[in-house]
Design a protein around this motif. Structure first.
Motif, mmCIF file in Angstrom:
data_model
loop_
_atom_site.group_PDB
_atom_site.id
_atom_site.type_symbol
_atom_site.label_atom_id
_atom_site.label_comp_id
_atom_site.label_asym_id
_atom_site.label_seq_id
_atom_site.Cartn_x
_atom_site.Cartn_y
_atom_site.Cartn_z
ATOM 1 N N LEU A 33 -10.303 -3.226 -11.311
ATOM 2 C CA LEU A 33 -9.926 -2.028 -12.064
ATOM 3 C C LEU A 33 -8.479 -1.614 -11.827
ATOM 4 O O LEU A 33 -7.761 -1.287 -12.777
ATOM 5 C CB LEU A 33 -10.863 -0.870 -11.702
ATOM 6 C CG LEU A 33 -12.339 -1.128 -11.957
ATOM 7 C CD1 LEU A 33 -13.192 -0.027 -11.357
ATOM 8 C CD2 LEU A 33 -12.598 -1.254 -13.445
ATOM 9 N N VAL A 34 -8.053 -1.579 -10.581
ATOM 10 C CA VAL A 34 -6.693 -1.177 -10.215
ATOM 11 C C VAL A 34 -6.270 -2.007 -9.019
ATOM 12 O O VAL A 34 -7.073 -2.259 -8.122
ATOM 13 C CB VAL A 34 -6.630 0.326 -9.821
ATOM 14 C CG1 VAL A 34 -5.221 0.728 -9.419
ATOM 15 C CG2 VAL A 34 -7.129 1.212 -10.938
ATOM 16 N N SER A 35 -5.009 -2.431 -8.983
ATOM 17 C CA SER A 35 -4.483 -3.176 -7.846
ATOM 18 C C SER A 35 -3.032 -2.764 -7.628
ATOM 19 O O SER A 35 -2.237 -2.765 -8.565
ATOM 20 C CB SER A 35 -4.561 -4.674 -8.113
ATOM 21 O OG SER A 35 -4.022 -5.399 -7.036
ATOM 22 N N GLU A 36 -2.696 -2.398 -6.389
ATOM 23 C CA GLU A 36 -1.342 -1.963 -6.057
ATOM 24 C C GLU A 36 -0.886 -2.625 -4.761
ATOM 25 O O GLU A 36 -1.693 -2.908 -3.884
ATOM 26 C CB GLU A 36 -1.293 -0.439 -5.893
ATOM 27 C CG GLU A 36 -1.493 0.316 -7.188
ATOM 28 C CD GLU A 36 -0.383 0.118 -8.194
ATOM 29 O OE1 GLU A 36 0.772 -0.113 -7.799
ATOM 30 O OE2 GLU A 36 -0.682 0.189 -9.399
ATOM 31 N N SER A 37 0.421 -2.835 -4.629
ATOM 32 C CA SER A 37 0.967 -3.443 -3.420
ATOM 33 C C SER A 37 1.350 -2.407 -2.367
ATOM 34 O O SER A 37 1.658 -2.758 -1.244
ATOM 35 C CB SER A 37 2.186 -4.306 -3.765
ATOM 36 O OG SER A 37 3.189 -3.501 -4.351
ATOM 37 N N GLN A 38 1.343 -1.140 -2.709
ATOM 38 C CA GLN A 38 1.692 -0.065 -1.783
ATOM 39 C C GLN A 38 0.677 1.064 -1.875
ATOM 40 O O GLN A 38 0.009 1.220 -2.896
ATOM 41 C CB GLN A 38 3.084 0.499 -2.088
ATOM 42 C CG GLN A 38 4.215 -0.457 -1.837
ATOM 43 C CD GLN A 38 4.408 -0.754 -0.358
ATOM 44 O OE1 GLN A 38 3.937 -0.050 0.519
ATOM 45 N NE2 GLN A 38 5.101 -1.844 -0.071
ATOM 46 N N GLY A 39 0.606 1.857 -0.815
ATOM 47 C CA GLY A 39 -0.221 3.055 -0.855
ATOM 48 C C GLY A 39 -1.528 2.973 -0.097
ATOM 49 O O GLY A 39 -2.247 3.957 0.000
ATOM 50 N N GLY A 40 -1.842 1.823 0.462
ATOM 51 C CA GLY A 40 -3.086 1.678 1.205
ATOM 52 C C GLY A 40 -2.928 2.102 2.650
ATOM 53 O O GLY A 40 -1.897 2.646 3.051
ATOM 54 N N THR A 41 -3.933 1.844 3.430
ATOM 55 C CA THR A 41 -3.912 2.194 4.853
ATOM 56 C C THR A 41 -3.427 0.998 5.676
ATOM 57 O O THR A 41 -3.390 -0.129 5.198
ATOM 58 C CB THR A 41 -5.316 2.607 5.332
ATOM 59 O OG1 THR A 41 -6.209 1.502 5.146
ATOM 60 C CG2 THR A 41 -5.837 3.807 4.564
#
Length: 154
Positions: A33-41
């Protein structure tokens, strides 16, 4: 070289094995649905997203909307009905090129959800920045799992 991340949210109290849920249709049942390279833990792990509001809150940062007083009109991905939605934080990486682009295969065995994703190409020039990639995906609601194992494949 395959890398393997194992994350478990709870100790298994019931040690009885559950039947393996695996078929060629499972790949079609996983929806990225959504995938990002920044913003995770910084630590790999997953959480279940239970409703539309939790879903929107989880992806709000990827649309640059955190801290805005009035939320602009954004075309959010649709929250899947009758599916389990999983937010997976991949942990910390030393390059900015990590991002899940597709889910190749999924299966459940012994209450572990195995998610196979393409291995990121390594070598050559890479952006040298710490990154915390994350992605949200959906699986059929009848999948019974207590942990998620991310597998990389070529």
């Amino acid at each position: 070289m395959k890398r393997l991340l194992i994350v478990s949210t709870a100790l298994l109290l019931n040690c009885t094995a559950t039947p393996s849920q695996k078929s060629s249709a499972m790949q079609d049942n996983a929806e990225l649905l959504v995938s990002e390279s920044q913003g995770g833990t910084d630590v790999a792990g997953f959480t279940m997203i239970k409703n539309e509001q939790e879903f929107r809150n989880a992806i709000k940062g990827s649309f640059g909307l955190i801290g805005l007083k009035k939320e602009p009109s954004v075309n959010y991905p649709k929250f899947p009905r009758n599916k389990k939605v999983v937010l997976y934080h991949m942990g910390i990486f030393r390059s900015g090129s990590h991002r899940v682009t597709s889910i190749r295969n999924i299966s459940v065995k012994n209450r572990v959800l195995y998610v196979e994703v393409p291995d990121a190409a390594t070598g050559g020039m890479e952006i040298q920045v710490l990154s915390n990639p994350w992605f949200i995906f959906a699986v059929p609601s009848d999948y019974q799992f207590t942990s998620v194992e991310l597998k990389y494949s070529k």
